[in-house]
Design a protein around this motif. Structure first.
Motif, PDB file in Angstrom:
ATOM      1  N   LEU A   6      75.799  44.337  13.105  1.00  0.00           N
ATOM      2  CA  LEU A   6      76.864  43.345  13.240  1.00  0.00           C
ATOM      3  C   LEU A   6      76.141  42.139  13.249  1.00  0.00           C
ATOM      4  O   LEU A   6      75.193  41.781  14.048  1.00  0.00           O
ATOM      5  CB  LEU A   6      77.708  43.714  14.687  1.00  0.00           C
ATOM      6  CG  LEU A   6      78.613  42.510  14.965  1.00  0.00           C
ATOM      7  CD1 LEU A   6      79.802  42.294  13.998  1.00  0.00           C
ATOM      8  CD2 LEU A   6      79.191  42.792  16.318  1.00  0.00           C
ATOM      9  N   THR A   8      76.420  37.852  13.018  1.00  0.00           N
ATOM     10  CA  THR A   8      77.315  36.715  13.367  1.00  0.00           C
ATOM     11  C   THR A   8      76.659  35.588  12.461  1.00  0.00           C
ATOM     12  O   THR A   8      75.494  35.411  12.501  1.00  0.00           O
ATOM     13  CB  THR A   8      77.048  36.535  14.667  1.00  0.00           C
ATOM     14  OG1 THR A   8      77.763  37.598  15.610  1.00  0.00           O
ATOM     15  CG2 THR A   8      78.113  35.041  15.103  1.00  0.00           C
ATOM     16  N   SER A  36      77.140  42.323   2.969  1.00  0.00           N
ATOM     17  CA  SER A  36      78.207  43.473   2.838  1.00  0.00           C
ATOM     18  C   SER A  36      77.595  44.527   1.956  1.00  0.00           C
ATOM     19  O   SER A  36      77.977  45.698   2.397  1.00  0.00           O
ATOM     20  CB  SER A  36      79.554  42.743   2.425  1.00  0.00           C
ATOM     21  OG  SER A  36      79.683  42.011   3.174  1.00  0.00           O
ATOM     22  N   HIS A  40      76.448  45.955   6.430  1.00  0.00           N
ATOM     23  CA  HIS A  40      76.427  44.993   7.460  1.00  0.00           C
ATOM     24  C   HIS A  40      77.947  44.749   7.721  1.00  0.00           C
ATOM     25  O   HIS A  40      78.573  44.141   6.839  1.00  0.00           O
ATOM     26  CB  HIS A  40      75.450  44.009   7.554  1.00  0.00           C
ATOM     27  CG  HIS A  40      74.054  44.548   7.362  1.00  0.00           C
ATOM     28  ND1 HIS A  40      73.511  45.237   8.016  1.00  0.00           N
ATOM     29  CD2 HIS A  40      73.245  44.119   6.457  1.00  0.00           C
ATOM     30  CE1 HIS A  40      72.185  45.455   7.583  1.00  0.00           C
ATOM     31  NE2 HIS A  40      71.959  44.814   6.699  1.00  0.00           N
ATOM     32  N   SER A  41      78.100  44.443   8.768  1.00  0.00           N
ATOM     33  CA  SER A  41      79.644  43.824   9.340  1.00  0.00           C
ATOM     34  C   SER A  41      79.371  42.618   9.893  1.00  0.00           C
ATOM     35  O   SER A  41      78.439  42.085  10.279  1.00  0.00           O
ATOM     36  CB  SER A  41      80.153  44.528  10.493  1.00  0.00           C
ATOM     37  OG  SER A  41      80.555  45.996  10.146  1.00  0.00           O
ATOM     38  N   VAL A  43      80.509  38.516  11.022  1.00  0.00           N
ATOM     39  CA  VAL A  43      81.481  37.730  12.094  1.00  0.00           C
ATOM     40  C   VAL A  43      81.163  36.405  11.532  1.00  0.00           C
ATOM     41  O   VAL A  43      80.253  35.717  11.961  1.00  0.00           O
ATOM     42  CB  VAL A  43      81.362  38.005  13.442  1.00  0.00           C
ATOM     43  CG1 VAL A  43      82.451  37.141  14.313  1.00  0.00           C
ATOM     44  CG2 VAL A  43      81.671  39.449  13.743  1.00  0.00           C
TER      45      VAL A  43
END
Length: 93
Positions: A6, A8, A36, A40-41, A43
């Motif tokens: 995750l 950020t 991506s 990976h995610s 935010v």
């Protein structure tokens, strides 16, 4: 290393082509695509600091650059900063 993190992405406002200063994601497209592709995610988080991009993984800043140094649009494959950011995420574990 886990297969996905995750991440950020903190980014500040910048001036583009003489237009007023504001938060834009056009220069983040290649970075987003690169991270991506690795699974990976992401935010996205707006910050008040001008011209900055920071990547945060597990609460730690692992990469920072000037948003104007990122290529405009695209898939990030030819942008050396996107590869540098990708390596920073991989090395965060």
């Amino acid at each position: 290393m886990p297969t996905a993190a995750l991440v950020t992405v903190r980014y500040g406002p910048y001036r583009a082509a003489g237009l007023p200063v504001r938060h834009r994601t056009s220069r983040l497209q290649g970075l987003q695509a690169t991270l991506s592709r690795d699974g990976h995610s992401l935010v996205l988080e707006k910050i008040p600091d001008w011209n900055i991009v920071e990547l945060i993984v597990h609460g730690e800043t692992i990469f920072q650059c000037n948003i104007n140094d990122l290529d405009f649009g695209g898939d990030g494959k030819l942008d050396p900063l996107c590869e540098e950011a990708r390596q920073a995420v991989l090395n965060a574990y």
